[in-house]
Design an enzyme around this catalytic site. Structure first.
Site, PDB file in Angstrom:
ATOM      1  N   ASN A  99       0.859  -1.182   0.000  1.00 47.31           N
ATOM      2  CA  ASN A  99       0.000   0.000   0.000  1.00 47.31           C
ATOM      3  C   ASN A  99       0.897   1.234   0.000  1.00 47.31           C
ATOM      4  O   ASN A  99       1.787   1.365   0.838  1.00 47.31           O
ATOM      5  CB  ASN A  99      -0.914  -0.045   1.235  1.00 47.31           C
ATOM      6  CG  ASN A  99      -1.902   1.098   1.251  1.00 47.31           C
ATOM      7  OD1 ASN A  99      -1.524   2.250   1.436  1.00 47.31           O
ATOM      8  ND2 ASN A  99      -3.170   0.792   1.064  1.00 47.31           N
ATOM      9  N   ASN A 126      -3.053   4.280  -1.945  1.00 46.29           N
ATOM     10  CA  ASN A 126      -3.974   4.774  -0.939  1.00 46.29           C
ATOM     11  C   ASN A 126      -4.271   6.242  -1.232  1.00 46.29           C
ATOM     12  O   ASN A 126      -3.509   7.122  -0.838  1.00 46.29           O
ATOM     13  CB  ASN A 126      -3.361   4.600   0.458  1.00 46.29           C
ATOM     14  CG  ASN A 126      -4.282   5.073   1.553  1.00 46.29           C
ATOM     15  OD1 ASN A 126      -5.376   5.562   1.288  1.00 46.29           O
ATOM     16  ND2 ASN A 126      -3.841   4.929   2.790  1.00 46.29           N
ATOM     17  N   CYS A 129      -7.104   7.809   2.512  1.00 52.41           N
ATOM     18  CA  CYS A 129      -6.998   7.846   3.968  1.00 52.41           C
ATOM     19  C   CYS A 129      -7.595   9.151   4.492  1.00 52.41           C
ATOM     20  O   CYS A 129      -7.193  10.235   4.066  1.00 52.41           O
ATOM     21  CB  CYS A 129      -5.550   7.744   4.423  1.00 52.41           C
ATOM     22  SG  CYS A 129      -5.409   7.881   6.210  1.00 52.41           S
ATOM     23  N   LYS A 165      -7.083   2.276  -4.179  1.00 53.48           N
ATOM     24  CA  LYS A 165      -8.014   2.126  -3.053  1.00 53.48           C
ATOM     25  C   LYS A 165      -8.847   3.392  -2.920  1.00 53.48           C
ATOM     26  O   LYS A 165      -8.318   4.485  -2.730  1.00 53.48           O
ATOM     27  CB  LYS A 165      -7.252   1.832  -1.757  1.00 53.48           C
ATOM     28  CG  LYS A 165      -8.172   1.529  -0.580  1.00 53.48           C
ATOM     29  CD  LYS A 165      -7.414   0.912   0.574  1.00 53.48           C
ATOM     30  CE  LYS A 165      -8.297   0.661   1.776  1.00 53.48           C
ATOM     31  NZ  LYS A 165      -7.559   0.010   2.873  1.00 53.48           N
ATOM     32  N   ASN A 192     -12.306   2.303   1.751  1.00 55.88           N
ATOM     33  CA  ASN A 192     -11.530   2.742   2.905  1.00 55.88           C
ATOM     34  C   ASN A 192     -12.543   3.127   3.995  1.00 55.88           C
ATOM     35  O   ASN A 192     -13.748   2.949   3.824  1.00 55.88           O
ATOM     36  CB  ASN A 192     -10.635   3.926   2.507  1.00 55.88           C
ATOM     37  CG  ASN A 192      -9.398   4.025   3.404  1.00 55.88           C
ATOM     38  OD1 ASN A 192      -9.501   3.855   4.620  1.00 55.88           O
ATOM     39  ND2 ASN A 192      -8.248   4.303   2.822  1.00 55.88           N
ATOM     40  N   THR A 193     -12.064   3.693   5.083  1.00 59.79           N
ATOM     41  CA  THR A 193     -12.958   3.995   6.205  1.00 59.79           C
ATOM     42  C   THR A 193     -13.857   5.200   5.923  1.00 59.79           C
ATOM     43  O   THR A 193     -13.549   6.028   5.066  1.00 59.79           O
ATOM     44  CB  THR A 193     -12.139   4.306   7.467  1.00 59.79           C
ATOM     45  OG1 THR A 193     -11.245   5.367   7.161  1.00 59.79           O
ATOM     46  CG2 THR A 193     -11.358   3.089   7.930  1.00 59.79           C
ATOM     47  N   GLY A 217     -15.169  -1.578  10.620  1.00 58.07           N
ATOM     48  CA  GLY A 217     -15.855  -2.604  11.397  1.00 58.07           C
ATOM     49  C   GLY A 217     -17.207  -2.949  10.803  1.00 58.07           C
ATOM     50  O   GLY A 217     -17.638  -2.353   9.802  1.00 58.07           O
ATOM     51  N   THR A 266     -10.547  -4.809  10.258  1.00 56.44           N
ATOM     52  CA  THR A 266     -10.852  -4.655  11.688  1.00 56.44           C
ATOM     53  C   THR A 266     -10.971  -5.998  12.408  1.00 56.44           C
ATOM     54  O   THR A 266     -10.525  -6.133  13.550  1.00 56.44           O
ATOM     55  CB  THR A 266     -12.140  -3.823  11.841  1.00 56.44           C
ATOM     56  OG1 THR A 266     -11.912  -2.537  11.247  1.00 56.44           O
ATOM     57  CG2 THR A 266     -12.516  -3.629  13.297  1.00 56.44           C
TER      58      THR A 266
END
Lengths: 286, 301
Positions: A99, A126, A129, A165, A192-193, A217, A266
């Site tokens: 990454n 990435n 982020c 990503k 991604n988050t 999660g 996660t």
């Protein structure tokens, strides 16, 4: 007879469709709990040209069915990565996706170029982020900027497959997906988050030192399923699905949505051996 | 690092021992055998809503039974307090680097010169940071028998607790409380240290006949650790501190709990983890894996 569960991503054969997600695997510690060669691929933590310090603690907060992180891409830099983490993983027989992150498009290309000369199998850019101000997500929310960055990296990466990503923190993920695929992306990783925040009721201040963080999660799994589903219908390159995968069923759901392989993140922080368990559970469906 | 054990372990006790403080005991022969003082265990809550482990220091090991002492600080520890004896809890441990996980430590088969002869060990604990020091005291006592004098300086917000446990293994237990009248000394641990060890530095004559601590171990809130660090630095006492941080995984994968440290370059103080300082001269280390116990002088306070 053992069923062949291997998948092909941009010409790279993964022995099975389960990967670990970036930032949730560390060879020295995670490596104690399972053989990295047992997974389809190990995605290593974001690596930048020079070492990055990351954010100050607290960098972790819990949320209902998930967690927030604001690690800030702390890493020891490209040289240390190639000499230690990558070397050890390849010696252990693992398939490795590196990454890559940078502060500028040139930095991304320089890191990708250096990694192209190694035996790393795949590159994952990435551009998503949420925890760094001057890079990461800044490159992944504007289609033109994202496309320019990917084109530069493709030029530098000497034929190494480049996976991009993507962030879910956009109005329409398919717009970015199309832009980076048109610019030469060989595959996509998503998601991604999600941007999030917790506030401490006692101090009335954000729990995380950085203020906000990225939510991951099981709480975000349906978001990932939908985004993979929509992106699958927008582009034809392979998609690695990720987001809140806790079980083999969760992974299979992402595959039904259109992912060719699935990354576990996660869940591996909660149980280091979770990727292997999820792989076994997934095999029942394949 | 070595691989930690993980399983669904039977809880033998989970009771309040002081206001907001609980003692959790569980039967885990594998964790019990492997545990060292200063290490911790990850406790996972049932239900799936609170996913992250609660990393809790090990307060004692007796036979197959491991004891953890925790304070109720939020929803997770509140839920944990509701677990009854007889239930099973998902636990992983032991994790991290403990007080004596280095060559030449007082519990080593070949302790360094400083610990061969009788010496004084000083324990500096605050609140829920005290119990892990109890485990440390038992381990030093077991290894050095009568060739160690153990002095505990413990501070509490209210009434002291865990006193009997410390008195059983320590030669002296000095207690401080921020609540007037709750302990012999009114104030915090830093003030208690100054009062109890008035000599200028290790090696100088003793006004009160106290032996000179060669080693100090501390666990508690960060301001207390910093005060202990300043105290020990001024008096040339070697100090090991157990840091607390919000953790993600608790086993070294996520970098969620890193702290700033510096390179010591002292053969008597071996350091874990990366050894290349960044441009500012710091080394980021994981509290969960490279710590939680560090040399006080490697921590960038």
């Amino acid at each position: 007879m053992v069923k062949d569960t291997s998948v092909n991503i941009c010409g790279v054969r993964l022995k099975n469709p389960i990967l670990c997600a970036s930032g949730t695997y560390n060879f020295r510690e995670s490596g104690l709990y399972y053989d990295p060669a047992a997974l389809g691929c190990i995605t290593t933590k974001s690596v930048s040209l020079l070492p990055w310090d990351g954010n100050d603690a607290p960098k972790i907060a819990e949320a209902y069915g998930g967690m927030l992180n604001a690690i800030g891409l702390e890493n020891r830099g490209l040289d240390a990565y190639i000499k230690t983490e990558l070397k050890m993983l390849k010696a252990a027989g693992a398939t490795v996706m590196a990454n890559v992150v940078g502060r500028t498009a040139e930095e991304y290309a320089e890191v990708a170029g250096a990694l192209a000369a190694t035996d790393v199998d795949l590159l994952e850019l990435n551009i998503s982020c949420p925890n760094v101000k001057d890079s990461g997500i800044a490159f992944g929310t504007d289609p033109k900027t994202a496309a320019g960055l990917v084109a530069g990296v493709k030029k530098a990466s000497g034929g190494k497959p480049v996976i991009v990503k993507l962030t879910p923190n956009v109005t329409d993920i398919t717009e970015i997906a199309r832009a980076v695929v048109d610019a030469g992306a060989d595959g996509l990783s998503l998601i991604n988050t999600l941007k999030g925040m917790r506030i401490d009721l006692r101090t009335k201040q954000p729990v995380l030192k950085a203020g906000g963080g990225g939510l991951s999660g099981p709480a975000i799994h349906p978001v990932a399923v939908r985004m993979v589903y929509e992106t699958r219908r927008a582009v034809s390159v392979p998609i690695i699905g990720m987001g809140g995968v806790m079980t083999g069923a969760d992974a299979y759901e992402l595959m039904l949505a259109g992912a060719v392989a699935v990354a576990v993140g996660t869940a591996a922080l909660i149980d280091p051996a979770a990727p292997l368990r999820i792989l076994e559970e997934l095999k029942v469906f394949l | 690092m070595v691989k930690a054990h993980r399983g669904q372990y039977p809880v033998t006790k989970n009771e309040s021992i002081a206001d907001g403080i609980y003692e959790l005991c569980f039967e885990a022969p594998d964790i019990a055998r492997a545990a060292n003082a200063g290490q911790f265990a990850n406790v996972y809550l049932p239900g799936g809503a609170m996913l992250l482990p609660r990393p809790i220091s090990i307060a004692d090991v007796r036979g197959d039974v491991v004891t953890l002492v925790y304070a109720i600080v939020g929803g997770g520890t509140k839920a944990l307090a509701g677990i009854k004896a007889g239930a099973r809890l998902e636990i992983m441990g032991p994790l991290g680097t403990g007080y004596f996980d280095y060559a030449g430590s007082p519990t080593d088969a070949a302790p360094s010169g400083a610990f061969e002869n009788p010496f004084t060990a000083l324990l500096v604990g605050g609140g829920v940071g005290a119990p892990p020091l109890h485990f440390a005291a038992r381990r030093i006592r077991a290894a050095r028998r009568g060739r160690v004098k153990i002095v505990a300086c413990l501070g509490f917000r209210g009434h002291p607790w865990y006193r009997e446990e410390f008195e059983r293994v320590c030669d002296e237990v000095l207690l401080a409380s921020e609540a007037e009248g709750a302990a012999a000394f009114h104030g915090n641990v830093a003030h208690l240290l100054d009062k109890s060890f008035p000599y200028k530095e290790a090696g100088s004559p003793q006004a009160n006949g106290q032996a000179l601590p060669s080693l100090a171990l501390a666990c508690g809130p960060r301001p207390m650790l910093k005060a202990a660090s300043d105290f020990c630095a001024a008096k040339n006492i070697t100090l090991r501190v157990s840091l607390e941080e919000r953790m993600g995984c608790g086993y070294g994968a996520c970098a969620g709990c890193t702290c700033k440290t510096r390179l010591l370059g002292d053969v008597l103080k071996p350091q874990n983890g990366p050894n290349m300082p960044n441009a500012e001269g710091f080394i980021k280390k994981k509290v969960c894996a490279h710590g939680p116990v560090f040399w006080a002088d490697e921590v960038v306070w």
